[in-house]
Design a protein around this motif. Structure first.
Motif, mmCIF file in Angstrom:
data_model
loop_
_atom_site.group_PDB
_atom_site.id
_atom_site.type_symbol
_atom_site.label_atom_id
_atom_site.label_comp_id
_atom_site.label_asym_id
_atom_site.label_seq_id
_atom_site.Cartn_x
_atom_site.Cartn_y
_atom_site.Cartn_z
ATOM 1 N N PRO A 132 39.979 26.547 48.811
ATOM 2 C CA PRO A 132 41.133 26.501 49.381
ATOM 3 C C PRO A 132 40.818 28.419 49.157
ATOM 4 N N ARG A 133 42.233 29.404 49.553
ATOM 5 C CA ARG A 133 42.704 29.982 49.291
ATOM 6 C C ARG A 133 43.927 30.848 49.527
ATOM 7 N N HIS A 134 44.375 30.862 47.841
ATOM 8 C CA HIS A 134 45.762 31.079 47.640
ATOM 9 C C HIS A 134 46.805 29.449 47.637
ATOM 10 N N GLY A 135 45.797 28.391 47.585
ATOM 11 C CA GLY A 135 45.771 27.293 47.345
ATOM 12 C C GLY A 135 46.525 27.155 49.603
ATOM 13 N N GLU A 136 46.304 27.000 50.726
ATOM 14 C CA GLU A 136 46.126 27.077 51.903
ATOM 15 C C GLU A 136 45.153 26.866 52.143
ATOM 16 N N LEU A 137 44.573 26.430 52.906
ATOM 17 C CA LEU A 137 42.931 25.391 53.730
ATOM 18 C C LEU A 137 42.512 26.372 54.594
ATOM 19 N N ILE A 138 41.975 26.896 54.573
ATOM 20 C CA ILE A 138 40.958 27.868 55.332
ATOM 21 C C ILE A 138 40.890 26.761 57.230
ATOM 22 N N TYR A 139 41.428 27.386 58.517
ATOM 23 C CA TYR A 139 41.092 26.254 58.833
ATOM 24 C C TYR A 139 40.081 26.810 59.852
ATOM 25 N N PRO A 140 39.115 25.852 59.861
ATOM 26 C CA PRO A 140 37.912 26.255 60.690
ATOM 27 C C PRO A 140 37.892 25.951 62.157
ATOM 28 N N GLY A 141 39.218 26.174 62.447
ATOM 29 C CA GLY A 141 38.795 26.537 64.138
ATOM 30 C C GLY A 141 38.830 24.883 65.045
ATOM 31 N N THR A 142 38.844 23.950 64.513
ATOM 32 C CA THR A 142 38.497 22.895 65.220
ATOM 33 C C THR A 142 39.476 22.666 66.444
ATOM 34 N N CYS A 143 40.925 22.869 66.586
ATOM 35 C CA CYS A 143 40.532 22.935 68.280
ATOM 36 C C CYS A 143 40.721 24.117 68.675
ATOM 37 N N ALA A 168 36.114 34.354 58.158
ATOM 38 C CA ALA A 168 35.962 32.843 56.681
ATOM 39 C C ALA A 168 36.816 33.543 55.835
ATOM 40 N N GLU A 169 37.588 34.400 56.164
ATOM 41 C CA GLU A 169 38.535 34.411 54.312
ATOM 42 C C GLU A 169 39.827 34.245 54.631
ATOM 43 N N VAL A 170 40.380 34.433 55.880
ATOM 44 C CA VAL A 170 41.504 33.414 56.163
ATOM 45 C C VAL A 170 41.641 32.293 57.224
ATOM 46 N N GLY A 171 40.673 32.862 58.450
ATOM 47 C CA GLY A 171 40.802 31.832 59.234
ATOM 48 C C GLY A 171 41.778 31.674 60.434
ATOM 49 N N ASP A 172 41.552 31.113 61.250
ATOM 50 C CA ASP A 172 42.769 31.533 62.846
ATOM 51 C C ASP A 172 43.781 31.158 62.120
ATOM 52 N N PHE A 173 45.204 32.056 62.569
ATOM 53 C CA PHE A 173 46.309 31.727 61.113
ATOM 54 C C PHE A 173 47.063 31.238 62.712
#
Ligand code: GLU
Ligand code: ZN
Length: 303
Positions: free
Chosen positions: A119-130, A179-184
């Motif tokens: 996790p990053r700052h307690g947030e999961l890095i969204y892996p782009g599933t959708c 990689a570090e933030v993901g699709d926000f």
């Protein structure tokens, strides 16, 4: 004198100004005045569950008591949904935004399946599933939403996935957005506009050329630069100020004991902020103090 300089202070009305938020207000005001520029105030009241009724008016009163007057009437983000919708539509049309119905649990499972769950700052890095479309079972389950996410994989301009930018105080910075933030998220599943989209749309709408804000926000900058690039907007110049720390060493906030600044003695509050910004001790009234700090500003913080 910097022609066309526009700066802003963008408080969230979650409570009154305290020493930490006053520092950001003062720094952005001084930078604007030292450049003979405009200084605007924007009330960032999008996260309605966290907003406190009346806090916006109180903040404006506190700023006025400190001699920090905006050059134009303030803007309220809650009145600007149609502008955020236009930007989202532009990103949708460009294939840069997609709907997502994933729950937190879905995201955690997808990350576990891919063997990464950092996790990053307690947030999961969204892996782009959708990215390739919303899963059938999810759309059938009539989950709230969808949320709309930004395609960080398409946003990177070259084979180098790192985004580089430079901060006036922190120097050269970089971040690998995907990689570090993901699709926000741009629009949340509960219908609230995300800070990242709103701040970019409004900084552009208000022709903001210089952003001066607390260092805790520095980590958002690459998301904002990527959105500006995708929307064909100019990127402002950024200066992230030092933070006022609470007794626990964390950023000062209501949670760790920040006091609302005392309207009976605005000069004392301003002096505290000015000292934290490396400016001198001033005697006299608020107007004299502000003028002295404007004169000192450039030698401490540069152009
Ligand atoms: N509303 C944000 C805050 O109060 C500031 C956003 C910004 O300056 O970009 O933390
Ligand atoms: Zn999803």
């Amino acid at each position: 004198m910097t022609p066309g300089y526009t700066g802003r202070f963008a408080p969230s009305p979650t409570g009154p100004l305290h020493a930490g938020s006053l520092l950001a207000a003062l720094a952005s005001w001084l930078d604007a005045r030292a450049h003979s520029g405009r200084w605007l105030v924007r009330i960032e009241d999008l996260d309605t569950p966290r907003c406190v009724s009346g806090a916006d008016a109180f903040i404006l009163q506190q700023l006025a008591a400190c001699g920090l007057q905006p050059d134009e009437p303030p803007l309220w983000q809650s009145a600007r949904s149609s502008h955020y919708q236009l930007a989202l539509t532009a990103l949708q049309v460009a294939g840069m935004a997609y709907p997502c119905t994933c729950s937190r649990k879905d995201i955690a499972q997808a990350l576990a399946a891919a063997g990464s769950s950092r996790p990053r700052h307690g947030e999961l890095i969204y892996p782009g599933t959708c990215r390739q479309g919303v899963a059938q079972e999810n759309s059938a389950a009539r989950r709230p939403g969808p949320a709309w996410r930004f395609r960080t994989d398409l946003a990177s301009r070259s084979s180098n996935p790192a985004w580089h930018w430079s901060d006036r105080r922190l120097g050269p910075q970089q971040q690998q957005l995907e990689a570090e933030v993901g699709d926000f998220v741009l629009l949340r599943a509960d219908g609230l506009w995300a800070y990242q989209l709103a701040v970019v749309v409004d900084d552009a709408a208000q022709s903001v050329t210089h952003v001066v804000r607390g260092e805790d926000l520095a980590d958002n900058t690459v998301r904002q630069i990527a959105l500006q690039a995708a929307l064909g907007m100019l990127t402002p110049i950024y200066l992230h100020t030092p933070l006022v720390r609470g007794p626990d060493g964390e950023k000062l906030s209501k949670q760790n004991g920040a006091q609302a600044l005392d309207l009976r003695d605005p000069l004392a509050a301003l002096q505290e902020a000015a000292t934290a910004l490396g400016l001198g001790e001033v005697k006299g009234n608020t107007a004299d103090a502000l003028a002295t700090w404007v004169a000192q500003w450039r030698s401490v913080w540069g152009a």
